[in-house]
Design an enzyme around this catalytic site. Structure first.
Site, short mmCIF file in Angstrom:
data_model
loop_
_atom_site.label_atom_id
_atom_site.label_comp_id
_atom_site.label_asym_id
_atom_site.label_seq_id
_atom_site.Cartn_x
_atom_site.Cartn_y
_atom_site.Cartn_z
N TRP A 1 2.35 1.63 -3.37
CA TRP A 1 1.33 2.09 -4.32
C TRP A 1 1.37 3.62 -4.41
CZ3 TRP A 1 -2.86 5.35 -3.56
CH2 TRP A 1 -3.82 5.39 -4.58
N HIS A 2 1.68 4.28 -3.28
CA HIS A 2 1.69 5.74 -3.29
C HIS A 2 2.86 6.31 -4.08
CE1 HIS A 2 -1.16 5.18 0.00
NE2 HIS A 2 -1.57 6.40 -0.27
N GLY A 3 3.95 5.59 -4.16
CA GLY A 3 5.07 6.11 -4.90
C GLY A 3 6.28 5.23 -4.77
N PHE B 1 0.21 10.18 -7.58
CA PHE B 1 0.15 8.74 -7.35
C PHE B 1 -0.63 8.05 -8.46
CE2 PHE B 1 0.09 10.40 -2.80
CZ PHE B 1 1.46 10.54 -2.80
N GLY C 1 0.84 -1.21 0.00
CA GLY C 1 0.00 0.00 0.00
C GLY C 1 0.87 1.25 0.00
#
Lengths: 369, 469
Positions: free
Chosen positions: B330-332, B469, B327
């Site tokens: 997923w943001h970066g 993102f 997770g």
């Protein structure tokens, strides 16, 4: 019976919803009106409302306000045809940071160069832009001026500003969007703040730079009225010297400029951040002339940029010295022959530049490509 | 296109006009066509050729859905291969655009550690806006069809419309096919009540973004890097971390509210994405309130397939960590996001080990709430910082507990946290049934006041944080 009851209920609910919507609108308008009526005197002189417009609005585009800094994009991506044509035709190019842009008022330059039949362009930028970005522009548009005047105020460095990096990463489409957005924001805010204040500015006292850029010569027209500003004097204990990186960058820049057939001249626009000592050392290292404008007592609007009146005197002094250093009459003749040659090559009749007595309209056609 | 832009205002004005004329029942073909075209324009406005990535990703999942639909559930092997092909395409696109440079830099570091001197290239890639959001949305469709929970869509335009519906396209909420597709044939007329609700959401969203988040950003952006310097004042850094906590909430919750409000005006309901996360009394509850649609996605499509909590306790902790680290990623593509995810994963694991995930005893409620919020705050420091070393120094500076009295900048800036704080308190009271949800004249007055504040207290626009993102 039941259907008429449900229909009247529906109508009542619709009326109630309409009343809620109306009440929301009423609240916004009432607050706006109260803000308008109870405003502190002076609050309405928000820069976006009170700025001066350029005399000939068609010849300028919005370069900067809170909506964004636009001229990097416009020039790099060549999205303004008129600006690009003038830039390509320039015999004399001025490069530097925002302090140079504030120091060179369009009318002073125009009078001077028109009298000599020369074309010029001021290719300075905000964001403390150094030499890399304008050099990229010179390469991109294959500019071939005869003289390049550089404000040696931290100009030579290995890098460009973060803003310039972004500009170069983006596309001409991005530049076009940015310009449209900035212009729309400018218009909307100008109307909006005639009615309601901007509390953030009112609280912080932050001024907004509203700047337009001339399509004819690249000079800035500063719309915000900053008033007289504070007095300025060169620091007496300035012993700063250029570092090796700056010297190497300056040498490489000079070579590239010379390879394009131009002569390099340094100048230093008076500013607290600028170092006269360093500029002198740089000029001596490159063995090029340095123009130090001698304009008497000066004032800055914000402790960095010259006031309008000081800028006029600085520009006049700078140009007067440039005239002495460079043989501008000869330069003018060279420019004419060069244009004649280019015109013959392309098979189109040439137009000779007119001297001081010629009307402005003819002169402008003379320096158009 | 950005919600805070004049090009978007112009686009939405045209689309809304079509809603009022062509799409009065919302299901008219011409109106749906306008919505699809405007969604593609909305996306293509960023980098036009990236539309091809969006369409390609949609095509793959559409085709996978049809292929899955043609095969009976018993044909497990073929179905699995179809699913794998679809997932590989989606994750491949995401990996290439988002993680290629990160992977190359790690490979370079490893090679250097092994004594080689590799000249690793850096790819000049612009991350397609919202790719993380729409690939997840696309994947949820294929997985649901694979699981037999969803009938595949026969019409590609309808599927493309689900993926590209512009209010939620670039920063969520992540809408599942099962939530959105049933809305397609449903008639929805535009009533004044809906308009009022939508305007409340839209005004609230723009207020959170333009007044709160963007003004807070001026403080955070100006001072954050001071935290990387050893010896910086603990109080000022704590204040900065709290300001960033407020900024990211206002920014993202603002976007989600605008998206929900716009969708409502156009005839669609999008799921709630934020529900006063800072009143959460446990880490589990935090993720039920923060970026709710992502949490649900990770739970249903990653945590549960990994075994969730139906496996051994040790394996459950591993699952929690894996899900939260992914997770974070997923943001970066950066170590800071991995640490952010790991902190949350670790906290969830500790909470589960203590048995607090089932409910926090009354006496522990306030202290555990404080623990949750402190960990969330520390995690934000990693989320916001440029690198792990900087973030670590930031945390160490706070931990030194050397406080100076708050200065003027801090006192003035803190006022900007008041609106989100009030929203949280109101929500808390609402959940305790002590106050009603804003409605009627109260809601209308709030809408009007927020519109007024947007016009008079906006800050210079920053792009939405979650756009990257």
């Amino acid at each position: 019976m039941r259907s008429s009851t449900s229909s009247s209920r529906r109508r009542a609910r619709t009326l109630q919803d309409a009343a809620h919507l109306g009440f929301g609108v009423f609240t916004a308008v009432a607050l706006g009106t109260a803000a308008h009526l109870l405003a502190v005197p002076g609050l309405w002189a928000a820069d976006i409302v009170a700025y001066r417009r350029p005399p000939d609005r068609g010849s300028f585009y919005l370069a900067h306000d809170r909506g964004g800094h636009v001229d990097h994009h416009v020039l790099y991506h060549g999205i303004d045809e008129a600006s690009l044509a003038r830039l390509r035709a320039a015999d004399v190019l001025f490069l530097g940071n925002s302090r140079l842009m504030f120091a060179l008022p369009g009318d002073v330059l125009r009078r001077f160069f028109e009298a000599r039949g020369l074309s010029y362009y001021v290719l300075g930028f905000g964001h403390e832009e150094q030499h890399v970005f304008p050099l990229r522009l010179i390469r991109r548009f294959d500019l071939r001026p005869a003289v390049v005047v550089v404000n040696a105020d931290g100009f030579f460095a290995a890098d460009q500003s973060a803003w310039a990096e972004k500009v170069m990463r983006e596309s001409a489409f991005d530049a076009w969007k940015l310009q449209r957005e900035a212009e729309a924001a400018h218009r909307v805010r100008r109307v909006l703040h005639r009615f309601v204040p901007h509390y953030v500015d009112a609280r912080t006292g932050k001024r907004e730079f509203v700047i337009f850029r001339s399509r004819d010569d690249g000079t800035w027209f500063v719309g915000t009225d900053f008033g007289e500003g504070g007095a300025f004097a060169w620091p007496s204990d300035d012993r700063r010297r250029p570092d090796d990186g700056a010297l190497a960058a300056a040498r490489a820049f000079e070579r590239e400029i010379e390879s394009r057939g131009a002569r390099l001249v340094l100048t230093i626009v008076p500013a607290p951040e600028a170092s006269l000592h360093r500029a002198r050392a740089m000029a001596a290292y490159l063995n090029v002339p340095l123009i130090v404008p001698d304009a008497g007592a000066l004032r800055t609007i914000d402790g960095s940029h010259l006031s309008e009146e000081s800028a006029s005197r600085v520009a006049a002094s700078l140009l007067e010295q440039l005239d002495r250093i460079e043989d501008l009459d000869q330069l003018s003749e060279d420019a004419v022959s060069r244009r004649d040659g280019e015109a013959q090559d392309s098979g189109t009749p040439s137009i000779r530049p007119h001297r001081a007595s010629s009307p402005a309209g003819e002169r402008s056609s003379a320096i158009s490509p | 296109m950005n919600f805070v832009s004049y090009s978007f205002a112009a686009l939405f004005a045209v689309v809304f006009l079509c809603r009022l004329t062509l799409g009065r029942r919302k299901i008219e073909r011409s109106y749906v066509g306008v919505l699809l075209a405007s969604s593609l324009l909305f996306y293509g406005w960023h980098v036009p050729w990236y539309l091809s990535i969006l369409v390609a990703s949609a095509l793959v999942d559409y085709a996978a859905g049809l292929a899955l639909g043609r095969r009976p559930l018993e044909d497990a092997r073929a179905r699995r291969w179809i699913l794998i092909a679809s997932l590989c395409t989606n994750l491949g696109l995401l990996a290439f655009f988002k993680y290629a440079n990160f992977g190359l830099s790690i490979a370079g570091d490893l090679a250097e550690a092994a004594g080689f001197d590799p000249a690793m290239p850096t790819l000049d890639l612009v991350l397609p806006m919202g790719i993380s959001f729409y690939t997840f949305q696309s994947m949820s469709y294929t997985i649901d069809v694979y699981r037999g929970k969803l009938t595949p869509l026969a019409s590609f335009p309808a599927f493309l419309f689900y993926i590209s519906f512009f209010p939620q396209l670039v920063a969520g909420p992540i809408v599942r096919a099962a939530e959105f597709l049933p809305q397609l044939p449903r008639v929805r007329r535009l009533h004044l009540r809906v308009i009022n609700e939508a305007l409340f959401l839209i005004a609230g969203g723009y207020f959170l973004k333009m007044v709160c988040a963007d003004n807070i950003a001026t403080y955070v952006n100006a001072h954050w890097e001071a935290g990387y310097v050893p010896g910086a004042d603990s109080g000022a850094l704590l204040w900065l971390a709290a300001m960033f906590g407020g900024q990211i909430f206002c920014d993202f919750a603002g976007y989600s509210n605008i998206a929900r409000g716009l969708a409502l005006l156009l005839g669609y309901r999008l799921p709630i994405n934020f529900n006063a996360p800072y009143i959460a009394g446990s880490f589990k509850n935090f993720w039920e309130r923060w970026h709710i649609t992502l949490s649900r996605w990770l739970r249903d499509y990653l945590y549960v397939p990994l075994g969730g909590n139906r496996v051994s306790p040790r394996r459950t902790y591993v699952n929690l960590m894996a899900v939260m680290v992914l997770g974070g990623l997923w943001h970066g593509a950066a170590w800071t996001f991995i640490v952010w995810g790991a902190l949350h994963g670790g906290a969830l694991a500790v909470e589960r080990a203590l048995g607090l995930h089932r409910g926090v005893p009354l006496v522990l409620r306030l202290p555990w709430w404080a623990v949750v919020q402190i960990v969330v705050l520390v995690a934000w420091i990693f989320f916001r910082s440029a690198d792990v070393a900087g973030a670590w120094q930031f945390v160490r500076n706070i931990a030194a507990l050397e406080f100076s009295p708050p200065n003027d900048v801090m006192r003035v800036g803190s006022w900007l946290l008041l609106p989100p704080a009030l929203m949280h308190v109101w929500r808390l009271l609402e959940e305790r049934r002590l106050v009603p949800a804003p409605a009627g004249y109260g809601q209308a007055a709030l809408t009007g006041a927020m519109v007024f504040l947007i016009a008079t207290a906006y800050a210079s626009t920053n792009a939405f944080i979650y756009f990257q993102f």
